[in-house]
Scaffold this motif. Structure first.
Motif, PDB file in Angstrom:
ATOM      1  N   LEU A   1      11.113   5.117  13.474  1.00 26.13           N
ATOM      2  CA  LEU A   1      11.645   4.537  11.822  1.00 26.13           C
ATOM      3  C   LEU A   1      11.374   2.894  12.248  1.00 26.13           C
ATOM      4  O   LEU A   1      11.918   2.478  13.230  1.00 26.13           O
ATOM      5  N   GLU A   2      10.973   2.154  11.404  1.00 27.26           N
ATOM      6  CA  GLU A   2      10.801   0.723  11.323  1.00 27.26           C
ATOM      7  C   GLU A   2      10.873   0.311   9.980  1.00 27.26           C
ATOM      8  O   GLU A   2      10.447   1.004   9.022  1.00 27.26           O
ATOM      9  N   ALA A   3      11.149  -1.030   9.749  1.00 25.99           N
ATOM     10  CA  ALA A   3      11.021  -1.778   8.575  1.00 25.99           C
ATOM     11  C   ALA A   3       9.695  -2.565   8.320  1.00 25.99           C
ATOM     12  O   ALA A   3       9.262  -3.237   9.503  1.00 25.99           O
ATOM     13  N   VAL A   4       8.938  -2.306   7.234  1.00 24.36           N
ATOM     14  CA  VAL A   4       7.743  -2.995   7.055  1.00 24.36           C
ATOM     15  C   VAL A   4       7.614  -3.520   5.754  1.00 24.36           C
ATOM     16  O   VAL A   4       8.392  -3.297   4.680  1.00 24.36           O
ATOM     17  N   ALA A   5       7.114  -4.743   5.316  1.00 19.34           N
ATOM     18  CA  ALA A   5       6.820  -5.436   4.024  1.00 19.34           C
ATOM     19  C   ALA A   5       5.816  -4.470   3.210  1.00 19.34           C
ATOM     20  O   ALA A   5       4.894  -4.061   3.675  1.00 19.34           O
ATOM     21  N   ALA A   6       6.258  -4.306   2.025  1.00 20.92           N
ATOM     22  CA  ALA A   6       5.202  -3.479   1.135  1.00 20.92           C
ATOM     23  C   ALA A   6       3.987  -4.130   0.797  1.00 20.92           C
ATOM     24  O   ALA A   6       3.969  -5.460   0.351  1.00 20.92           O
ATOM     25  N   ASP A   7       2.833  -3.781   1.069  1.00 23.07           N
ATOM     26  CA  ASP A   7       1.686  -4.165   1.034  1.00 23.07           C
ATOM     27  C   ASP A   7       1.423  -4.146  -0.649  1.00 23.07           C
ATOM     28  O   ASP A   7       2.000  -3.349  -1.469  1.00 23.07           O
ATOM     29  N   ALA A   8       0.421  -4.812  -1.215  1.00 22.87           N
ATOM     30  CA  ALA A   8       0.319  -4.823  -2.674  1.00 22.87           C
ATOM     31  C   ALA A   8      -0.219  -3.363  -3.522  1.00 22.87           C
ATOM     32  O   ALA A   8       0.630  -3.188  -4.329  1.00 22.87           O
ATOM     33  N   HIS A   9      -0.746  -2.722  -2.555  1.00 27.34           N
ATOM     34  CA  HIS A   9      -1.059  -1.336  -3.208  1.00 27.34           C
ATOM     35  C   HIS A   9       0.356  -0.409  -3.098  1.00 27.34           C
ATOM     36  O   HIS A   9       0.539   0.202  -4.468  1.00 27.34           O
ATOM     37  N   SER A  10       0.787  -0.384  -2.030  1.00 28.91           N
ATOM     38  CA  SER A  10       2.201   0.528  -1.997  1.00 28.91           C
ATOM     39  C   SER A  10       3.285  -0.171  -2.865  1.00 28.91           C
ATOM     40  O   SER A  10       3.884   0.790  -3.397  1.00 28.91           O
ATOM     41  N   ALA A  11       3.264  -1.368  -3.012  1.00 34.47           N
ATOM     42  CA  ALA A  11       4.269  -1.846  -4.037  1.00 34.47           C
ATOM     43  C   ALA A  11       4.168  -1.439  -5.535  1.00 34.47           C
ATOM     44  O   ALA A  11       5.031  -1.121  -6.129  1.00 34.47           O
ATOM     45  N   ALA A  12       2.800  -1.555  -5.747  1.00 29.00           N
ATOM     46  CA  ALA A  12       2.577  -1.130  -7.302  1.00 29.00           C
ATOM     47  C   ALA A  12       2.636   0.563  -7.059  1.00 29.00           C
ATOM     48  O   ALA A  12       3.283   0.745  -8.531  1.00 29.00           O
ATOM     49  N   THR A  13       2.442   1.145  -6.352  1.00 25.59           N
ATOM     50  CA  THR A  13       2.503   2.590  -6.552  1.00 25.59           C
ATOM     51  C   THR A  13       4.152   3.073  -6.519  1.00 25.59           C
ATOM     52  O   THR A  13       4.496   3.807  -7.278  1.00 25.59           O
ATOM     53  N   LEU A  14       4.965   2.078  -5.853  1.00 22.89           N
ATOM     54  CA  LEU A  14       6.437   2.348  -5.697  1.00 22.89           C
ATOM     55  C   LEU A  14       7.080   1.637  -6.622  1.00 22.89           C
ATOM     56  O   LEU A  14       8.325   1.914  -6.773  1.00 22.89           O
ATOM     57  N   GLN A  15       6.614   0.771  -7.668  1.00 24.38           N
ATOM     58  CA  GLN A  15       7.029  -0.064  -8.509  1.00 24.38           C
ATOM     59  C   GLN A  15       8.065  -0.868  -7.873  1.00 24.38           C
ATOM     60  O   GLN A  15       9.279  -0.902  -8.388  1.00 24.38           O
ATOM     61  N   ILE A  16       7.739  -1.610  -6.780  1.00 23.99           N
ATOM     62  CA  ILE A  16       8.630  -2.596  -6.274  1.00 23.99           C
ATOM     63  C   ILE A  16       7.759  -4.009  -6.277  1.00 23.99           C
ATOM     64  O   ILE A  16       6.398  -3.708  -6.085  1.00 23.99           O
ATOM     65  N   PRO A  17       8.202  -4.982  -5.858  1.00 17.90           N
ATOM     66  CA  PRO A  17       7.504  -6.284  -5.410  1.00 17.90           C
ATOM     67  C   PRO A  17       6.877  -6.170  -4.310  1.00 17.90           C
ATOM     68  O   PRO A  17       7.309  -5.476  -3.498  1.00 17.90           O
TER      69      PRO A  17
END
Length: 247
Positions: free
Chosen positions: A188-204
């Motif tokens: 388990l690790e923390a990562v910053a949302a890439d643009a595609h994942s962010a749009a899919t998950l509705q987050i910045p």
């Protein structure tokens, strides 16, 4: 002879504010406040700090989107997070059954040759066939996680005979294999949302995600399921109980 009292350290206010924010953050996640937080004066007395330190701590939590503050309305919880346990091998439906309905948007199902790293983890020959499944998983109308799953071919063939929109893959694996799931190894690790994942998950874009790699085995030890799961860090808290081993 009595020991001298320790000399208090003069710590920057930002450090003290962060200390307060850490405690309040987990109180919020644990549901300690029905809606409104105590006033600044009450919090200052509780934490033995100044009101300015409390204001700075609350500013941190407001920037994270956890609370809302107004001059006349006070301080209120803005969003709640959902607990995801680390103590048991369960699917998302089982994990969140007390919170509401979990449904899946199946975004891809592909038969492909396993990449070398995937083949090694699943104990397959190089180039062996696997089934790749991508699902966007919702709690009600809230997108919570984006799951990328590699399944061994024989198990996947039987799993795909069932609707993935309404079923946990874990439950289907047990049903079609006639075996219980046994163990899983995870990272388990923390990562910053890439643009595609962010749009899919509705987050910045750049928002915090919890990235989970999980390799799951049947009770006989055979690895059958390799997952890469992106969970919304703003809505999920990972919790578990740890036992210290005896050397």
């Amino acid at each position: 002879m009595s020991q001298p009292e320790p000399t208090p350290l003069r710590r920057p206010r930002a450090d003290r504010a962060r200390q307060v924010a850490d405690v309040l953050r987990h109180q919020i996640h644990a549901g300690a406040f029905d809606s409104a937080l105590p006033g600044e004066q009450e919090l200052a007395a509780e934490f033995f700090v100044s009101r300015n330190t409390i204001r700075e701590a609350l500013s941190v939590l407001k920037d994270e989107g956890l609370i809302e503050r107004g001059p006349r309305t006070g301080t209120h919880v803005a969003v709640r997070k959902y607990d995801h346990g680390l103590d048991a091998l369960v699917g998302l439906q089982e994990t969140f059954k007390e919170y509401g309905e979990v449904r899946n948007e199946v975004r891809a199902v592909q038969h492909l040759a396993a990449p070398p790293a995937v083949a090694r983890k699943l104990c397959l020959d190089p180039g062996a066939q696997v089934v790749f499944v991508e699902r966007l998983r919702y709690l009600g109308d809230l997108p919570l996680s984006l799951d990328l799953t590699y399944l061994v071919a024989d198990v996947a063939a039987a799993v795909l005979a069932h609707p993935l929109e309404t079923n946990d893959v874990f439950a289907l694996i047990e049903q079609v294999s006639g075996q219980r799931l046994g163990t899983a190894s995870l990272a388990l690790e923390a990562v910053a949302a890439d643009a595609h994942s962010a749009a899919t998950l509705q987050i910045p874009a750049g928002a915090a995600l919890l990235m989970l790699e999980r390799l799951t085995r049947l009770d006989d030890g055979r690895p059958v399921d390799l997952e890469y799961i992106r969970m919304r860090g703003d809505r999920i808290t990972m919790r578990g109980n740890l036992l210290r081993s005896i050397p």
